[in-house]
Design a protein around this motif. Structure first.
Motif: not given
Length: 233
Positions: A16-37
């Motif tokens: 994440i520090q090696d290139q601009p990272g977009i991190a998806i956090a939260g209790s629910h929906g991380k995998t779906s949101t990451s996949t869609i993005l």
């Protein structure tokens, strides 16, 4: 063999520090949101690197080494290790008490998420979640209910078993009507968060409108995938 052993979160923090990272956090929906993005960025020609906890249909893999600037990753809060990440952009989907083997109460989880917030350059957050709204200072907000002062709001027009028709708003200014090829309000919330992250990452809304119909939900850990009678399933 005297090999140094790293926790997964330590390696992910390095990436994440090696290139601009977009991190998806939260209790629910991380995998779906990451996949869609990831899918939207790929379709927009950004070719992101992706490290996700589910199978991305666009790549037929849970990971992809891209040539673009961005890295999309899930920031797992289950053991508090997400405090090691320092992403350029962070998206928080929702917050409620979970992983009670690690967190004694909601206050402990919020404390961890605030450290994550402070380590992030830009925070995108779900205004519809009261726990986020009351505790996280976001740079950009998304919602499926509120238009006023919200950076990207999606008001449902029609909900079906296969798609959702919505009108998008940027602080009460209509951006037009689009069909999102996923059912359910939870998927709508995840998708709008991903759309907002896309726009912040430099993808114009005009491009998003032409590719949104190609998004799909991720394959899950317990879904059967393999070969049956010579056919991939």
């Amino acid at each position: 063999l005297n090999l140094e052993i790293f926790h997964r979160s330590e390696l992910l923090a390095m990436l994440i520090q090696d290139q601009p990272g977009i991190a998806i956090a939260g209790s629910h929906g991380k995998t779906s949101t990451s996949t869609i993005l990831t899918t939207l960025l790929a379709l927009a020609g950004k070719d992101p690197t992706a490290i996700i906890g589910g199978n991305i249909p666009y790549y037929d893999s849970n990971a992809h080494f891209g040539s673009g600037n961005f890295l999309v990753a899930e920031a797992d809060e289950s053991d508090g290790s997400l405090v090691k990440f320092k992403p350029a952009i962070s998206l928080i989907t929702n917050l409620e008490l979970d992983h009670t083997d690690y967190y004694k109460n909601l206050s402990e989880l919020i404390k961890t998420m605030k450290i994550f917030e402070n380590n992030s350059k830009i925070i995108i957050a779900n205004y519809d979640c009261k726990n986020i709204r009351d505790n996280i200072k976001a740079n950009y907000w998304f919602s499926t209910k509120i238009k006023k002062d919200i950076d990207l709001c999606a008001i449902p027009i029609k909900l079906t078993e296969s798609y959702t028709k919505v009108e998008l708003f940027n602080k009460e200014k209509s951006l037009g009507i689009i069909d999102i090829p996923l059912p359910g309000m939870h998927n709508l919330s995840n998708t709008i968060g991903a759309l907002l992250a896309c726009r912040i990452a430099g993808v114009p809304f005009k491009s998003i409108k032409t590719i949104i119909h190609e998004i799909k939900l991720p394959g899950r850990r317990f879904e059967f995938r393999g070969i049956w009678k010579g056919r991939k399933i």
